[in-house]
Design an enzyme around this catalytic site. Structure first.
Site, PDB file in Angstrom:
ATOM      1  N   GLY A  18      -3.067 -19.044  93.355  1.00  0.00           N
ATOM      2  CA  GLY A  18      -3.061 -19.123  95.264  1.00  0.00           C
ATOM      3  C   GLY A  18      -3.953 -20.447  95.515  1.00  0.00           C
ATOM      4  CB  THR A  47      -2.317 -18.663  99.446  1.00  0.00           C
ATOM      5  OG1 THR A  47      -3.349 -18.597  98.599  1.00  0.00           O
ATOM      6  CG2 THR A  47      -1.918 -19.306 100.036  1.00  0.00           C
ATOM      7  CG  PHE A  48       3.799 -16.789  98.993  1.00  0.00           C
ATOM      8  CD1 PHE A  48       4.612 -18.080  98.644  1.00  0.00           C
ATOM      9  CD2 PHE A  48       4.817 -15.337  99.576  1.00  0.00           C
ATOM     10  CE1 PHE A  48       5.868 -17.837  99.342  1.00  0.00           C
ATOM     11  CE2 PHE A  48       5.648 -15.714 100.042  1.00  0.00           C
ATOM     12  CZ  PHE A  48       6.952 -16.712 100.066  1.00  0.00           C
ATOM     13  CD  GLN A  51       2.683 -12.540 109.352  1.00  0.00           C
ATOM     14  OE1 GLN A  51       2.239 -11.774 110.654  1.00  0.00           O
ATOM     15  NE2 GLN A  51       3.058 -11.258 108.466  1.00  0.00           N
ATOM     16  NE  ARG A 288      -8.085 -10.443 110.654  1.00  0.00           N
ATOM     17  CZ  ARG A 288      -7.880 -11.213 109.751  1.00  0.00           C
ATOM     18  NH1 ARG A 288      -7.914 -10.599 108.319  1.00  0.00           N
ATOM     19  NH2 ARG A 288      -6.663 -12.437 110.163  1.00  0.00           N
ATOM     20  CB  SER A 389     -10.404 -15.842 103.805  1.00  0.00           C
ATOM     21  OG  SER A 389      -8.580 -15.544 104.243  1.00  0.00           O
TER      22      SER A 389
END
Length: 544
Positions: A18, A47-48, A51, A288, A389
């Protein structure tokens, strides 16, 4: 890969493909011989799937201090201040690193990087690639890694355990990581990877929960391996539940980006009430943990399965321009977000704790690094702020690269290391045992160690987890390793860490909310677990 020798020598071995692992690999000198171990395909990393974007102070109305303050507030003041400063100050260099490698971010009408805003941020400071930033970063860095002649990529190679000098019996010497045992899943063969520098960049552990936004690889491998090797872990009680995961039978791990609320979406109950106004003056832009707890409360209070996320008051053009990926994907599922509200529920999303590291990503063991979600830098405190992050991955990936270069010696002598011995084990007779334990573990964590906790729930969870761990340990000792068994062994260990840390914290702070201790304690303490026997203690933040 079947013709590979079973022992491999490298200068650096990176576990994970990642943002954290690839930023380290691409920041090291081109004459270093580097291995990248990907547990699945190269892009199958958290990571992928990110969004949102990368938080960085780029706008002249913003400031480093504002970003620091926002992070400290979101983290319920449990953040390590030095780590926050290092990360925030590393924002611009991290963005420059990504631009240098060709990541194409969304631009505004003046051809400047477009900045969006997410929960907890007082300013617009999130750079992004539409609503699929992680995909843009991941595919670009993967391509650069494939082009680099000094990088050797091993896909479907699953790390089992770290080899250290102490494990080899060299007790008189200072402990040091010297290699890894790794399973080649396709050929069912265990390989030995030897290197003076090893980096764990293999994500978090949110597959411990029944409902999660994470890919299947998020089984806490790096955290578990580091603990077994002798590294401390910290703050494992703080697990972030993303407030808005799509509630749909055909898409169980599909995240609805926080940026949608940043751009004005409302959370509503079935009767249409915009309920977040009752919980926090920041409404949908509250951190959050507050939003997830509010949704969880309303779902339990009303006996409903989900709440609604509503952006239909924005124009169709605005929605399609800002959220093209979401618009297309949800349309495939029969939801037109220009007209329809989106059914959402909270889901386990991010591991805020991890392996204790210093400013250079170095763990307690020389030669062993932990980067990204695997690590505990102290940045996130009791709750991670949106888009910090990815930033942490790059800041600490670049920092680890600098440290390795300073310590690098080409004539480093590795000791003789025995090959993996599976002569005393047999093939597993019933995989249903693994499946049953996997399901029981994740259900236990979801029901007893979720968004809202009690002491009794945690005690029940620990009792069940200890039973499962004994069973899984016996299975691991008796049978040949497989991907599922490796992951389950790691996940049950990390689940025990989460519960033991949660039992130690006698307050409600950030992501750890317990009905038995609803108030905040005066002192700011982190929870630290020391191996091998789960010695747990709380020590003040900003201390080692």
């Amino acid at each position: 890969m079947s013709n590979l020798d079973s022992t491999h020598h490298f200068d650096v071995v990176i576990v994970g493909s990642g943002g954290a692992g690839l930023s380290l690999a691409l920041s090291l000198p081109s004459h270093y011989k580097i291995a990248i171990l990907a547990k699945s395909s190269l892009t199958e990393a958290s990571t992928f799937y990110a969004q949102g974007g990368v938080a960085a102070v780029l706008d002249k109305t913003d400031s480093i201090q504002q970003h620091i303050d926002d992070t400290m507030i979101a983290g319920a003041h449990l953040c390590e201040l030095d780590a926050v400063k290092q990360t925030v100050e590393g924002g611009r260099p991290s963005v420059n690193f990504l631009l240098k490698h060709g990541v194409e971010f969304t631009l505004d009408e003046d051809d400047q990087l477009h900045l969006t805003r997410e929960g907890g941020h007082s300013q617009r400071r999130i750079i992004h690639a539409a609503d699929a930033t992680g995909k843009a970063i991941s595919t670009t860095l993967v391509q650069r890694a494939k082009e680099a002649s000094n990088l050797t990529i091993f896909e479907n190679f699953i790390a089992i355990d770290i080899i250290t000098l102490h494990k080899l019996g060299h007790i008189q010497q200072d402990n040091r990581a010297v290699g890894l045992y790794v399973l080649d899943e396709q050929n069912e063969k265990v390989h030995t990877f030897l290197a003076p520098f090893i980096a764990l960049a293999c994500g978090g552990a949110m597959k411990a929960y029944l409902y999660t936004s994470n890919p299947d690889i998020a089984t806490g491998d790096g955290i578990a391996m580091a603990y077994r090797a002798g590294c401390r872990v910290a703050n494992m009680e703080f697990n972030q539940f993303h407030p808005t995961c799509l509630y749909h039978p055909q898409a169980r791990s599909f995240l609805i980006t926080e940026a949608m609320r940043g751009e004005g979406a409302y959370l509503r109950l079935p009767d249409g009430e915009r309920f977040m106004l009752r919980f926090d003056e920041r409404a949908e832009l509250a951190p959050r943990d507050i939003v997830a707890r509010a949704i969880d409360y309303e779902i339990k209070r009303l006996g409903i399965r989900h709440v609604w996320l509503d952006i239909t008051h924005k124009s169709a053009e605005f929605i399609q321009q800002h959220f093209p990926t979401l618009y297309t994907r949800l349309l495939e599922l029969g939801i037109d977000i220009t007209k329809d509200m989106i059914p959402v529920v909270p889901a386990a999303h991010y591991t805020c704790g991890g392996v204790v590291v210093n400013a250079q990503s170095q763990t307690d063991i020389e030669g062993l690094y932990a980067i990204g979600e695997t690590s505990y830098t102290g940045l996130h405190g009791a709750n991670r702020m949106a888009s910090n992050s990815l930033l942490e991955c790059f800041v600490y990936g670049l920092s680890a690269a600098e440290d390795i270069q300073q310590k690098f010696e080409q004539d480093f002598n590795l000791p003789n290391i025995p090959e993996w011995d599976d002569s005393q084990v047999t093939d597993a007779d019933e995989d249903v045992v693994i499946l049953q334990n996997w399901d029981e573990l994740r259900s236990t964590m979801w029901n007893y160690v979720g968004i809202v906790r009690t002491t009794k729930r945690l005690q029940r969870a620990l009792h069940r987890i200890e039973m499962l761990k004994r069973e899984i340990t016996e299975y691991y000792q008796d049978y040949r390793v497989s991907k599922n068994l490796i992951e389950l062994r790691n996940l049950v260990l990390v689940s025990e860490m989460i519960v033991r840390c949660a039992m130690q914290r006698k307050e409600s702070r950030g992501l750890h909310y317990t009905l038995d201790y609803p108030e905040l304690e005066q002192q700011l303490k982190k929870t630290v677990l020391t191996p091998p026997n789960f010695e747990v203690k709380q020590i003040p933040v900003n201390t080692l």
